[in-house]
Design a protein around this motif. Sequence first.
Motif, PDB file in Angstrom:
ATOM      1  N   ALA A 164       4.281 -30.410  15.595  1.00 63.52           N
ATOM      2  CA  ALA A 164       2.826 -30.360  15.403  1.00 63.52           C
ATOM      3  C   ALA A 164       2.061 -30.158  16.706  1.00 63.52           C
ATOM      4  O   ALA A 164       2.218 -30.925  17.662  1.00 63.52           O
ATOM      5  N   GLY A 165       1.234 -29.110  16.716  1.00 65.80           N
ATOM      6  CA  GLY A 165       0.320 -28.869  17.827  1.00 65.80           C
ATOM      7  C   GLY A 165       0.906 -28.230  19.066  1.00 65.80           C
ATOM      8  O   GLY A 165       0.164 -27.831  19.967  1.00 65.80           O
ATOM      9  N   LEU A 166       2.234 -28.101  19.145  1.00 62.86           N
ATOM     10  CA  LEU A 166       2.837 -27.488  20.333  1.00 62.86           C
ATOM     11  C   LEU A 166       2.623 -25.974  20.322  1.00 62.86           C
ATOM     12  O   LEU A 166       2.573 -25.344  19.264  1.00 62.86           O
ATOM     13  N   LYS A 167       2.495 -25.395  21.516  1.00 57.40           N
ATOM     14  CA  LYS A 167       2.265 -23.951  21.661  1.00 57.40           C
ATOM     15  C   LYS A 167       3.557 -23.277  22.139  1.00 57.40           C
ATOM     16  O   LYS A 167       4.067 -23.608  23.217  1.00 57.40           O
ATOM     17  N   PHE A 168       4.049 -22.333  21.339  1.00 56.11           N
ATOM     18  CA  PHE A 168       5.303 -21.661  21.657  1.00 56.11           C
ATOM     19  C   PHE A 168       5.111 -20.154  21.785  1.00 56.11           C
ATOM     20  O   PHE A 168       4.449 -19.521  20.949  1.00 56.11           O
ATOM     21  N   ARG A 169       5.752 -19.596  22.802  1.00 58.92           N
ATOM     22  CA  ARG A 169       5.856 -18.132  22.846  1.00 58.92           C
ATOM     23  C   ARG A 169       6.841 -17.693  21.781  1.00 58.92           C
ATOM     24  O   ARG A 169       7.903 -18.288  21.612  1.00 58.92           O
ATOM     25  N   VAL A 170       6.494 -16.629  21.063  1.00 59.94           N
ATOM     26  CA  VAL A 170       7.417 -16.025  20.118  1.00 59.94           C
ATOM     27  C   VAL A 170       7.479 -14.522  20.363  1.00 59.94           C
ATOM     28  O   VAL A 170       6.615 -13.947  21.031  1.00 59.94           O
ATOM     29  N   ILE A 171       8.503 -13.900  19.797  1.00 62.06           N
ATOM     30  CA  ILE A 171       8.598 -12.438  19.789  1.00 62.06           C
ATOM     31  C   ILE A 171       7.347 -11.866  19.136  1.00 62.06           C
ATOM     32  O   ILE A 171       6.740 -12.492  18.261  1.00 62.06           O
ATOM     33  N   GLN A 172       6.979 -10.663  19.553  1.00 62.73           N
ATOM     34  CA  GLN A 172       5.797 -10.016  18.975  1.00 62.73           C
ATOM     35  C   GLN A 172       6.133  -9.521  17.559  1.00 62.73           C
ATOM     36  O   GLN A 172       6.367  -8.338  17.311  1.00 62.73           O
ATOM     37  N   SER A 173       6.144 -10.473  16.623  1.00 66.30           N
ATOM     38  CA  SER A 173       6.540 -10.223  15.237  1.00 66.30           C
ATOM     39  C   SER A 173       5.772 -11.182  14.334  1.00 66.30           C
ATOM     40  O   SER A 173       5.707 -12.383  14.604  1.00 66.30           O
ATOM     41  N   ASP A 174       5.200 -10.648  13.256  1.00 60.18           N
ATOM     42  CA  ASP A 174       4.433 -11.490  12.331  1.00 60.18           C
ATOM     43  C   ASP A 174       5.305 -12.579  11.710  1.00 60.18           C
ATOM     44  O   ASP A 174       4.826 -13.690  11.435  1.00 60.18           O
ATOM     45  N   ILE A 175       6.572 -12.266  11.456  1.00 59.39           N
ATOM     46  CA  ILE A 175       7.466 -13.266  10.864  1.00 59.39           C
ATOM     47  C   ILE A 175       7.600 -14.473  11.784  1.00 59.39           C
ATOM     48  O   ILE A 175       7.528 -15.624  11.339  1.00 59.39           O
ATOM     49  N   PHE A 176       7.764 -14.228  13.067  1.00 56.94           N
ATOM     50  CA  PHE A 176       7.933 -15.328  14.013  1.00 56.94           C
ATOM     51  C   PHE A 176       6.636 -16.125  14.163  1.00 56.94           C
ATOM     52  O   PHE A 176       6.669 -17.350  14.323  1.00 56.94           O
ATOM     53  N   VAL A 177       5.500 -15.439  14.104  1.00 61.02           N
ATOM     54  CA  VAL A 177       4.203 -16.131  14.153  1.00 61.02           C
ATOM     55  C   VAL A 177       4.055 -17.040  12.930  1.00 61.02           C
ATOM     56  O   VAL A 177       3.700 -18.210  13.039  1.00 61.02           O
ATOM     57  N   ASP A 178       4.353 -16.496  11.748  1.00 65.10           N
ATOM     58  CA  ASP A 178       4.205 -17.259  10.513  1.00 65.10           C
ATOM     59  C   ASP A 178       5.235 -18.388  10.409  1.00 65.10           C
ATOM     60  O   ASP A 178       4.938 -19.463   9.881  1.00 65.10           O
ATOM     61  N   MET A 179       6.438 -18.139  10.892  1.00 64.93           N
ATOM     62  CA  MET A 179       7.467 -19.186  10.908  1.00 64.93           C
ATOM     63  C   MET A 179       7.002 -20.378  11.740  1.00 64.93           C
ATOM     64  O   MET A 179       7.117 -21.545  11.309  1.00 64.93           O
ATOM     65  N   THR A 180       6.460 -20.104  12.916  1.00 65.47           N
ATOM     66  CA  THR A 180       6.008 -21.168  13.803  1.00 65.47           C
ATOM     67  C   THR A 180       4.838 -21.935  13.186  1.00 65.47           C
ATOM     68  O   THR A 180       4.786 -23.167  13.246  1.00 65.47           O
ATOM     69  N   ALA A 181       3.920 -21.205  12.561  1.00 62.81           N
ATOM     70  CA  ALA A 181       2.780 -21.844  11.892  1.00 62.81           C
ATOM     71  C   ALA A 181       3.239 -22.725  10.738  1.00 62.81           C
ATOM     72  O   ALA A 181       2.701 -23.822  10.520  1.00 62.81           O
ATOM     73  N   ALA A 182       4.262 -22.273   9.992  1.00 65.97           N
ATOM     74  CA  ALA A 182       4.781 -23.048   8.861  1.00 65.97           C
ATOM     75  C   ALA A 182       5.387 -24.369   9.314  1.00 65.97           C
ATOM     76  O   ALA A 182       5.483 -25.319   8.530  1.00 65.97           O
ATOM     77  N   LEU A 183       5.763 -24.437  10.584  1.00 69.79           N
ATOM     78  CA  LEU A 183       6.335 -25.665  11.147  1.00 69.79           C
ATOM     79  C   LEU A 183       5.271 -26.541  11.814  1.00 69.79           C
ATOM     80  O   LEU A 183       5.585 -27.578  12.396  1.00 69.79           O
ATOM     81  N   GLY A 184       4.000 -26.104  11.726  1.00 69.80           N
ATOM     82  CA  GLY A 184       2.906 -26.903  12.259  1.00 69.80           C
ATOM     83  C   GLY A 184       2.600 -26.672  13.723  1.00 69.80           C
ATOM     84  O   GLY A 184       1.775 -27.381  14.320  1.00 69.80           O
ATOM     85  N   ALA A 185       3.237 -25.667  14.339  1.00 74.43           N
ATOM     86  CA  ALA A 185       3.008 -25.361  15.752  1.00 74.43           C
ATOM     87  C   ALA A 185       2.156 -24.105  15.890  1.00 74.43           C
ATOM     88  O   ALA A 185       1.824 -23.444  14.905  1.00 74.43           O
ATOM     89  N   ASN A 186       1.800 -23.783  17.115  1.00 78.02           N
ATOM     90  CA  ASN A 186       0.962 -22.613  17.395  1.00 78.02           C
ATOM     91  C   ASN A 186       1.787 -21.539  18.084  1.00 78.02           C
ATOM     92  O   ASN A 186       2.451 -21.818  19.088  1.00 78.02           O
ATOM     93  N   ALA A 187       1.755 -20.332  17.552  1.00 77.93           N
ATOM     94  CA  ALA A 187       2.538 -19.221  18.100  1.00 77.93           C
ATOM     95  C   ALA A 187       1.694 -18.373  19.039  1.00 77.93           C
ATOM     96  O   ALA A 187       0.537 -18.055  18.733  1.00 77.93           O
ATOM     97  N   THR A 188       2.289 -18.008  20.172  1.00 78.54           N
ATOM     98  CA  THR A 188       1.641 -17.116  21.124  1.00 78.54           C
ATOM     99  C   THR A 188       2.586 -15.956  21.418  1.00 78.54           C
ATOM    100  O   THR A 188       3.511 -16.096  22.228  1.00 78.54           O
ATOM    101  N   PRO A 189       2.414 -14.817  20.745  1.00 72.68           N
ATOM    102  CA  PRO A 189       3.262 -13.664  21.071  1.00 72.68           C
ATOM    103  C   PRO A 189       2.961 -13.164  22.483  1.00 72.68           C
ATOM    104  O   PRO A 189       1.791 -13.045  22.865  1.00 72.68           O
ATOM    105  N   MET A 190       4.003 -12.913  23.253  1.00 73.11           N
ATOM    106  CA  MET A 190       3.817 -12.359  24.593  1.00 73.11           C
ATOM    107  C   MET A 190       5.127 -11.729  25.053  1.00 73.11           C
ATOM    108  O   MET A 190       6.197 -12.041  24.520  1.00 73.11           O
ATOM    109  N   PRO A 191       5.066 -10.813  26.017  1.00 72.57           N
ATOM    110  CA  PRO A 191       6.291 -10.202  26.537  1.00 72.57           C
ATOM    111  C   PRO A 191       7.220 -11.249  27.145  1.00 72.57           C
ATOM    112  O   PRO A 191       6.771 -12.260  27.711  1.00 72.57           O
ATOM    113  N   TYR A 192       8.500 -10.991  27.029  1.00 75.86           N
ATOM    114  CA  TYR A 192       9.549 -11.897  27.512  1.00 75.86           C
ATOM    115  C   TYR A 192       9.367 -12.253  28.983  1.00 75.86           C
ATOM    116  O   TYR A 192       9.558 -13.398  29.399  1.00 75.86           O
ATOM    117  N   GLY A 193       8.977 -11.261  29.778  1.00 77.44           N
ATOM    118  CA  GLY A 193       8.869 -11.466  31.223  1.00 77.44           C
ATOM    119  C   GLY A 193       7.756 -12.414  31.647  1.00 77.44           C
ATOM    120  O   GLY A 193       7.707 -12.833  32.805  1.00 77.44           O
TER     121      GLY A 193
END
Length: 325
Positions: A164-193
């Motif tokens: 809950a409430g943690l901010k995670f970088r994810v791959i630039q993919s809607d699935i990964f954004v929605d997966m993270t949101a479904a777990l109660g966290a916040n997704a931030t898509p950004m380049p790996y580097g």
Amino acid sequence: MMHFTKKLAGALLAATLFTTVASAQTVLKSSDTHPDGYPTVEGVKYFGELLKERTQGRYSVDVYHSAQLGEEKDTIEQVRSGVIELNRVSMAPFNGTVKETIVPALPYIFTSEDHMHKVMDGAVGDQIKAAFEPVGLVVLAFYDAGSRSFYNSKKPIKTVADMAGLKFRVIQSDIFVDMTAALGANATPMPYGEVYSSIETGVIDGAENNFPSYDTAKHVEVAKYYSLDEHTILPEVFVMNKAAFDALTPEDQEIFKQAAKDSVAKQRELWAAKTTESRANAEKLGSQINDVEKQGFIDAMKPVYDKHVKDPVLQKLVEDVRAVK
């Protein structure tokens, strides 16, 4: 008009590259975001060695590792347009252009790495490969990328509630954004580097990836808590510009395909060894690795499937994946 221009550029490049005398050497460029020595980089190098040997030196491959040619989003466009011939990338960034790639990217679609191998080496893998051709790419191989898990700089994650409430970088993919949101966290898509500095400065709390990436990108230095939720076992994809592939003789096309197939076994062997090494290295550097109550994570994924698997083609693919034992 842009699509036509890209196709024309690819065709012109192919003509330039491949209308050479048989004895001349054609050097193909391949991109990878990971550092030299990483299993995917070495897998493509091995492909290049086999190619050079089996074509008596007519073809060779230069692997530009460490994102020398750009991050994955950029290099996908480069290989589609024919600026480069080859590219090893994650499958997730293709979710918007090749809908079939959504299925391997779904959380918990694979029960193990062995299950993923059986699926991607079989009819489902062939169907996904075919889906790349209309966007100007030929899939030569699927490579291992292990299982991905969340890691962060704040605390151990053992249950869904801990996300809950943690901010995670994810791959630039809607699935990964929605997966993270479904777990109660916040997704931030950004380049790996950009991940290391973003965790270090507190822009994000953590990211999600496999052990070799966690280790080699040095994320272990800034995110000491690694939780084995193993939400995805997402294969990597090794692709070639279709115009360049189509310009090969039928005999050379078979050599390319067989060399790629043979490189898969090598890459899987390297991957398994690197995963063991990287986990041990992370532990040595003080990473706290913990198990999670995985069923809670699996149960939370229903809205992700409801949203992303509406298409009958994808629904059938999910059924086909689950039928593989």
